[in-house]
Scaffold this motif. Structure first.
Motif, mmCIF file in Angstrom:
data_model
loop_
_atom_site.group_PDB
_atom_site.id
_atom_site.type_symbol
_atom_site.label_atom_id
_atom_site.label_comp_id
_atom_site.label_asym_id
_atom_site.label_seq_id
_atom_site.Cartn_x
_atom_site.Cartn_y
_atom_site.Cartn_z
ATOM 1 N N ARG A 48 0.849 -1.187 0.000
ATOM 2 C CA ARG A 48 0.000 0.000 0.000
ATOM 3 C C ARG A 48 0.884 1.237 0.000
ATOM 4 O O ARG A 48 2.079 1.164 0.260
ATOM 5 C CB ARG A 48 -0.907 -0.005 1.245
ATOM 6 N N GLY A 49 0.275 2.381 -0.291
ATOM 7 C CA GLY A 49 1.039 3.617 -0.302
ATOM 8 C C GLY A 49 1.370 4.043 -1.713
ATOM 9 O O GLY A 49 0.474 4.133 -2.562
ATOM 10 N N ALA A 50 2.656 4.298 -1.987
ATOM 11 C CA ALA A 50 3.084 4.804 -3.292
ATOM 12 C C ALA A 50 2.634 3.875 -4.410
ATOM 13 O O ALA A 50 2.669 2.649 -4.273
ATOM 14 C CB ALA A 50 4.606 4.961 -3.320
ATOM 15 N N ALA A 51 2.213 4.462 -5.512
ATOM 16 C CA ALA A 51 1.722 3.699 -6.659
ATOM 17 C C ALA A 51 2.844 2.843 -7.236
ATOM 18 O O ALA A 51 4.021 3.230 -7.217
ATOM 19 C CB ALA A 51 1.184 4.643 -7.724
ATOM 20 N N PRO A 52 2.496 1.662 -7.772
ATOM 21 C CA PRO A 52 3.520 0.746 -8.284
ATOM 22 C C PRO A 52 4.070 1.117 -9.664
ATOM 23 O O PRO A 52 4.979 0.459 -10.156
ATOM 24 C CB PRO A 52 2.775 -0.589 -8.357
ATOM 25 N N ASP A 53 3.520 2.162 -10.297
ATOM 26 C CA ASP A 53 3.951 2.470 -11.668
ATOM 27 C C ASP A 53 5.294 3.193 -11.726
ATOM 28 O O ASP A 53 5.855 3.383 -12.805
ATOM 29 C CB ASP A 53 2.877 3.293 -12.403
ATOM 30 N N SER A 54 5.818 3.633 -10.589
ATOM 31 C CA SER A 54 7.145 4.240 -10.559
ATOM 32 C C SER A 54 7.819 3.858 -9.246
ATOM 33 O O SER A 54 7.139 3.652 -8.241
ATOM 34 C CB SER A 54 7.057 5.763 -10.679
ATOM 35 N N PRO A 55 9.146 3.776 -9.217
ATOM 36 C CA PRO A 55 9.825 3.337 -7.990
ATOM 37 C C PRO A 55 9.550 4.296 -6.837
ATOM 38 O O PRO A 55 9.681 5.520 -6.990
ATOM 39 C CB PRO A 55 11.314 3.361 -8.388
ATOM 40 N N PRO A 56 9.161 3.784 -5.684
ATOM 41 C CA PRO A 56 8.975 4.646 -4.509
ATOM 42 C C PRO A 56 10.325 5.064 -3.941
ATOM 43 O O PRO A 56 11.367 4.541 -4.333
ATOM 44 C CB PRO A 56 8.217 3.736 -3.542
ATOM 45 N N ASP A 57 10.295 5.983 -2.999
ATOM 46 C CA ASP A 57 11.549 6.375 -2.345
ATOM 47 C C ASP A 57 12.125 5.222 -1.539
ATOM 48 O O ASP A 57 13.345 5.105 -1.390
ATOM 49 C CB ASP A 57 11.307 7.579 -1.437
ATOM 50 N N ALA A 58 11.248 4.386 -0.996
ATOM 51 C CA ALA A 58 11.695 3.217 -0.232
ATOM 52 C C ALA A 58 10.523 2.260 -0.058
ATOM 53 O O ALA A 58 9.360 2.669 -0.122
ATOM 54 C CB ALA A 58 12.247 3.626 1.127
ATOM 55 N N TYR A 59 10.853 0.995 0.145
ATOM 56 C CA TYR A 59 9.866 -0.005 0.540
ATOM 57 C C TYR A 59 9.997 -0.194 2.052
ATOM 58 O O TYR A 59 11.108 -0.384 2.564
ATOM 59 C CB TYR A 59 10.113 -1.342 -0.154
ATOM 60 N N LEU A 60 8.885 -0.149 2.753
ATOM 61 C CA LEU A 60 8.892 -0.345 4.199
ATOM 62 C C LEU A 60 8.140 -1.627 4.538
ATOM 63 O O LEU A 60 6.974 -1.787 4.169
ATOM 64 C CB LEU A 60 8.262 0.846 4.919
ATOM 65 N N VAL A 61 8.816 -2.550 5.215
ATOM 66 C CA VAL A 61 8.209 -3.804 5.657
ATOM 67 C C VAL A 61 7.997 -3.712 7.161
ATOM 68 O O VAL A 61 8.966 -3.538 7.912
ATOM 69 C CB VAL A 61 9.107 -5.014 5.325
ATOM 70 N N TYR A 62 6.745 -3.807 7.594
ATOM 71 C CA TYR A 62 6.442 -3.733 9.022
ATOM 72 C C TYR A 62 6.336 -5.139 9.594
ATOM 73 O O TYR A 62 5.518 -5.945 9.148
ATOM 74 C CB TYR A 62 5.136 -2.972 9.253
ATOM 75 N N LEU A 63 7.180 -5.425 10.589
ATOM 76 C CA LEU A 63 7.197 -6.720 11.270
ATOM 77 C C LEU A 63 6.614 -6.512 12.661
ATOM 78 O O LEU A 63 7.264 -5.952 13.543
ATOM 79 C CB LEU A 63 8.623 -7.266 11.341
ATOM 80 N N ASP A 64 5.383 -6.966 12.845
ATOM 81 C CA ASP A 64 4.616 -6.666 14.037
ATOM 82 C C ASP A 64 5.092 -7.481 15.243
ATOM 83 O O ASP A 64 5.886 -8.412 15.117
ATOM 84 C CB ASP A 64 3.138 -6.938 13.764
ATOM 85 N N GLY A 65 4.556 -7.132 16.421
ATOM 86 C CA GLY A 65 4.855 -7.848 17.642
ATOM 87 C C GLY A 65 4.084 -9.155 17.731
ATOM 88 O O GLY A 65 3.498 -9.626 16.743
#
Length: 312
Positions: A48-65
């Motif tokens: 979710r977040g930045a559209a997939p048609d162009s590279p985002p500034d970063a990919y963030l993977v959230y690893l929950d508790g």
């Protein structure tokens, strides 16, 4: 007293069975008995977040508790993920990774555990606690690290990440998710060749994992976080005496920066991600945590955030 004995008689055997069976998943992965799950349920996006048609500034993977037991976000984790997406539209955010399942098999979707959730819901949390210690056990840690590192790499590819593209990957972990995040570093470097930034929030981990291929680790903590403090006590690799541990080598290399989020607690109404606990500036703890994570990511992409620098 009778009620106490009843609980011991009922829960004790279940906990013993869980402790004995907790290694099954990582061994099943290593032996190839079961293939890890990669497809998500219908209607669940890979990012979710930045559209997939162009590279985002970063990919963030959230690893929950340890509350993570399904593909969809936990209640508290979901609030943090939504706040990050709203505050940093330049990021592509993944929240579906199963930190406590080497086979990427959501706990709540298993028939036996679905029954237990309705009758003894506490056991789902205890299962994930045991998995955290399996991930930290030196006998199983390399297998666990490879399994969950591969799971994260697979989900990143499905979310549009191109190996060796140079786009940063941020592993944001809460509580026991830090054990998994620090363990995934080597496998992600091998599979994706990506710049890696780690952010731990009340991180509970043993400090044994090698952080050589991580650019930096930002430790968001609080003086009132008793759970994280326990981790620094019970795992010798977190003690300064063990100079050769992965954590202490990273510390000496200047790769670890600590930021305080006082007076937040590890969980409860005053937790890091509480939407109701208020700060003197009027923000909630949730708002401050999201602001801090976003500021760290943006600052790291420019110049390194100095030790103890105030963040929004």
């Amino acid at each position: 007293m009778n009620d106490y004995l009843l609980w011991v008689c009922l829960i004790g055997p279940v906990l013993l069975a869980e402790a004995l069976l907790a290694r099954y998943e990582v061994l099943a992965y290593a032996a190839g008995w079961r293939a890890p799950v990669s497809e998500l349920p219908e209607g669940v996006p890979y990012a979710r977040g930045a559209a997939p048609d162009s590279p985002p500034d970063a990919y963030l993977v959230y690893l929950d508790g340890i509350g993570k037991r399904r593909v969809r976000d936990s209640r508290d984790g979901g609030q943090l993920v939504r706040a990050l997406i709203a505050g940093a539209p330049e990021l592509r955010v993944l929240g579906q990774v199963q930190p406590y399942s080497p086979l990427a098999d959501p706990l709540a979707d298993r028939p036996v555990w679905a029954w237990l959730r309705r009758h003894i819901g506490l056991l789902l949390f205890l299962h994930n606690v045991v998995q955290t210690f399996v991930a930290a056990d030196h006998r199983y840690r390399p297998l666990y690290n490879r399994a969950v590192g591969s799971q994260i790499a697979t989900q990143l590819r499905l979310a549009g990440y191109r190996p060796d593209s140079g786009v940063p990957v941020v592993l944001l972990s809460y509580s026991g998710g830090a054990q998994v995040a620090t363990g995934a570093v080597a496998e992600l470097h091998t599979q994706l060749g990506c710049p890696l930034l780690l952010i731990t929030l009340g991180g509970f981990h043993n400090g044994a994992n090698d952080l050589t291929h991580a650019e930096h680790l930002y430790q968001l903590t609080s003086a009132n976080d008793q759970i994280e403090r326990v981790g620094t006590w019970i795992f010798p690799q977190r003690w300064r005496l063990f100079r050769r541990s992965g954590w202490n080598r990273a510390r000496r290399a200047g790769k670890i920066t600590v930021h305080r989020l006082d007076p937040a607690t590890h969980f409860g109404p005053g937790s890091y991600i509480s939407p109701t606990a208020q700060l003197p500036d009027g923000r909630s703890h949730l708002d401050r945590t999201a602001d801090t994570v976003i500021a760290v990511i943006r600052a790291h992409r420019g110049t390194t955030v100095a030790q103890g620098d105030p963040l929004p």
